[in-house]
Write an enzyme that holds these catalytic residues in place. Structure first.
Site, short mmCIF file in Angstrom:
data_model
loop_
_atom_site.label_atom_id
_atom_site.label_comp_id
_atom_site.label_asym_id
_atom_site.label_seq_id
_atom_site.Cartn_x
_atom_site.Cartn_y
_atom_site.Cartn_z
N CYS A 141 -9.72 62.24 48.45
CA CYS A 141 -9.77 63.33 47.94
C CYS A 141 -10.83 64.18 49.03
O CYS A 141 -11.39 63.98 50.27
CB CYS A 141 -10.67 62.88 47.12
N VAL A 188 -3.46 58.31 44.47
CA VAL A 188 -2.91 57.11 45.72
C VAL A 188 -3.04 55.91 44.55
O VAL A 188 -2.17 54.81 44.21
CB VAL A 188 -3.93 56.99 46.99
N VAL A 216 4.68 59.60 67.63
CA VAL A 216 5.39 61.34 67.95
C VAL A 216 5.68 61.04 69.16
O VAL A 216 5.66 60.20 70.14
CB VAL A 216 3.93 61.44 67.36
N LEU A 250 1.54 53.86 61.12
CA LEU A 250 1.49 55.04 62.82
C LEU A 250 1.96 53.81 63.57
O LEU A 250 0.92 53.73 64.09
CB LEU A 250 0.47 55.96 63.06
N GLY A 262 -12.01 58.51 48.77
CA GLY A 262 -11.52 57.03 49.48
C GLY A 262 -10.98 56.23 48.50
O GLY A 262 -10.80 56.11 47.85
N GLY A 314 -3.75 52.96 63.96
CA GLY A 314 -4.46 51.08 64.72
C GLY A 314 -5.12 51.63 65.45
O GLY A 314 -6.56 50.90 66.70
#
Length: 616
Positions: A2, A53, A293, A262, A79, A380
């Site tokens: 948040c 979440v 990406v 990711l 968090g 990571g």
């Protein structure tokens, strides 16, 4: 995850200040697109923007605990606390009752039970404010590694705070001003704990608590790296690291919304993806979703440089196939990177023009695409700082240099190598006033003075203890801040398992000889996870986050720089060196202008859009 903000004023009635709080809270809308909340009391006002979440229906904020018609404590919280279920069970056994299933309520009750010592019991990433109406005191608490940001600005009768500087700058009593020290902090490749660049503003240091009361404020530290004897042998160390990683990843997969990883194809992101796939499969769910990406033509036309020997694509695909992930490449081109709207969004997210140029824009666009399918991503980040992965950890000249090793290795210039520096286009007189080498040296000395040593630290082991500490308290802050701002700008929560303080503390005290037992970087991490990785990925040499190699990007920068130099009203013009900019924009100029041009163009947009005053 948040966005939070607030205002404490002991001389005013803040129940009349809703419009100001709404304005401050609105700046955090990107961090919390799902809901907004305001809580007002006589001397305390909290704002909150929510990214739902965990406990989507019950986690509304600001949140209070009330008893017999009075409020005992209130929080605006950002968090995730990964051990909230264990804490909830413990607190229930101590007589506490809960009305939601959120980790936020657990934090409130933890405070009621243990006071500010509750911070020591939290495992997670968090930045939050607690107001105790009984004592009329505010606590600002930030996680141990500084994963989540939290800024504050003392006032004559209290304090303003927010997840990002923009929330504080939205208050009518604050004007954005940067002095010589702030500008030096902005330009150099440092991130000094507690420094916020803007005059009068501070960042809550990782592992610290700021207490604000009528008599003023105090700062206390509840966690720091400590030097201890490491008695485990190699096999036990490797096994314990794996045990920790399995537990950490499993905890951080908890979410009531879509989740992904990711994946760059490097060791760090591959470990997180592989362990996530394993944990999900064991839980009877999955497959894990992963994203990477890439740039148009990058793999086909890749040229090795000083930091990158291989493109990411083949390795990401190999890992995705190995673990059976649902993988997607986010492919960008130069037009995406130079798009004015994208660059403006990145600058607005970061509040300052001190980023990674095209690396920031591509990261923002990656996260924007990820957010279309997931709300939470595991990354990571920080494995290199924890396990010693960067090439300068293993370069004697960088290790022995009397400065930050990444600066000695040339990162104050550009990630992709080259001879240019970020300050290359700035006025010589200004640079003399800023004294950037002197500023870097002062900050380096401050950091060294904090390093904890063990009695067995001598010679190379002692120096590597210092190098590790510099990375875990300074360099990682640069990357965590970048990742937080880029992800939260699009409402994506990014979790960083390698920042779990149990892992950080354990590996920090592992001897350097053990961390490099096979003669390579990140030996312990590779040994602990090789069984879940294909050999191609496990044996890959470290390659940082990619940067476009398209020559059109440099030419686009040069074109923009020419236009800036022709604009007599450009606010950054007084800060430039005419001869250096003329050389950089000349036909046939060398292609090493990227770091300087990106900084100058970013500074110009920053000064123009924010109205920041430079008090030089």
């Amino acid at each position: 995850m948040c966005g939070i903000t607030g205002w404490i004023s002991y001389d005013n009635d803040l129940t009349t200040q809703r419009p100001t709080l709404e304005t401050m809270t609105a700046t955090m809308a990107c961090r919390g697109p799902d809901a907004a909340g305001i809580w007002l009391d006589t001397h305390a006002a909290f704002g909150h923007r929510r990214l739902a979440v965990i406990d989507i229906d019950g986690g509304t904020q600001p949140m209070t605990v009330d008893h017999d018609g009075r409020t005992l404590v209130v929080t605006t919280y950002s968090g995730e606390v990964y051990n909230y279920r264990e804490l909830r069970a413990e607190l229930t056994g101590l007589g506490h009752t809960f009305r939601t299933h959120s980790d936020t309520e657990v934090v409130l009750h933890a405070y009621l039970e243990w006071g500010e010592a509750c911070a020591e019991r939290l495992n997670g990433m968090y930045a939050f404010a607690l107001w105790d109406p009984r004592t009329e005191e505010l606590l600002l608490i930030r996680d141990r590694m500084g994963i989540k940001p939290l800024y504050y600005h003392p006032t004559p009768d209290g304090v303003l705070f927010g997840s990002e500087p923009k929330a504080i700058l939205a208050h009518p009593a604050v004007r954005p001003t940067v002095d010589t020290e702030g500008l030096a902090e902005l330009i150099t490749f440092t991130k000094t704990p507690g420094h916020a660049v803007y005059q009068g503003m501070h960042e809550v240091r990782p592992g610290h608590i700021v207490r604000v009361g009528r008599a003023g404020s105090t700062v206390t530290r509840y966690w720091a790296l400590e030097a201890r004897d490491h008695t485990d042998g190699l096999d036990t160390t490797v096994a314990h690291i794996r045990e920790l990683l399995d537990d950490i990843v499993a905890r951080q997969l908890i979410a009531d919304v879509p989740l992904c990883t990711l994946l760059s194809g490097g060791l760090d992101s591959s470990v997180i993806t592989a362990l996530s796939a394993k944990a999900l499969a064991e839980a009877g769910s999955g497959p894990v979703r992963s994203f990477a990406v890439d740039f148009t033509g990058y793999t086909e036309n890749f040229t090795p440089d000083a930091l990158r020997g291989t493109p990411d694509g083949p390795y990401a695909h190999a890992l995705a196939e190995h673990v059976g992930s649902d993988h997607r490449d986010i492919v960008l081109d130069t037009a995406d990177l130079m798009d004015p709207g994208h660059r403006a969004a990145v600058l607005a997210a970061r509040d300052l023009p001190n980023g990674f140029g095209d690396g920031d824009t591509s990261l923002y666009l990656l996260f924007q695409a990820v957010r279309e399918q997931s709300t939470v991503a595991l990354s990571g980040e920080s494995a290199d700082e924890v396990f010693g992965g960067y090439r300068w950890f293993h370069d004697p000249a960088s290790v022995q240099a009397d400065t930050f090793p990444w600066i000695a290795a040339g990162l104050s210039g550009r990630f992709a190598g080259g001879n240019a520096t970020r300050e290359a286009l700035l006025d010589r007189g200004l640079l003399g006033k800023l004294d950037l080498p002197g500023y870097e040296q002062r900050r380096y000395r401050e950091a060294l003075a904090e390093v904890p040593y063990h009695e067995g630290d001598t010679g190379h082991q002692r120096r590597m203890r210092e190098i590790s500490y510099l990375h875990l308290t300074r360099f990682v802050q640069i990357l965590l801040d970048r990742k937080d701002r880029a992800s939260m700008a699009v409402g994506l929560e990014v979790r960083v398992p390698f920042c779990d303080h149990r892992l950080v503390d354990y590996v920090f005290n592992t001897p350097w000889a053990m961390k490099t037992f096979d003669g390579r970087e990140k030996s312990l991490l590779r040994a602990a996870t090789r069984d879940v990785l294909p050999a191609l990925v496990a044996d890959r040499v470290k390659s940082p986050y990619p940067s476009t190699q398209d020559p059109r990007y440099n030419e686009a920068l040069r074109t923009e720089l020419r236009a800036l130099c022709a604009d007599r009203d450009a606010p950054v013009r007084p800060l430039l060196d005419p001869e250096a900019t003329a050389q950089a924009t000349a036909d046939g100029a060398r292609d090493d202008i990227r770091p300087g041009a990106e900084l100058v163009l970013g500074m110009n947009a920053w000064l123009r859009t924010t109205g920041t005053t430079l008090a030089l």
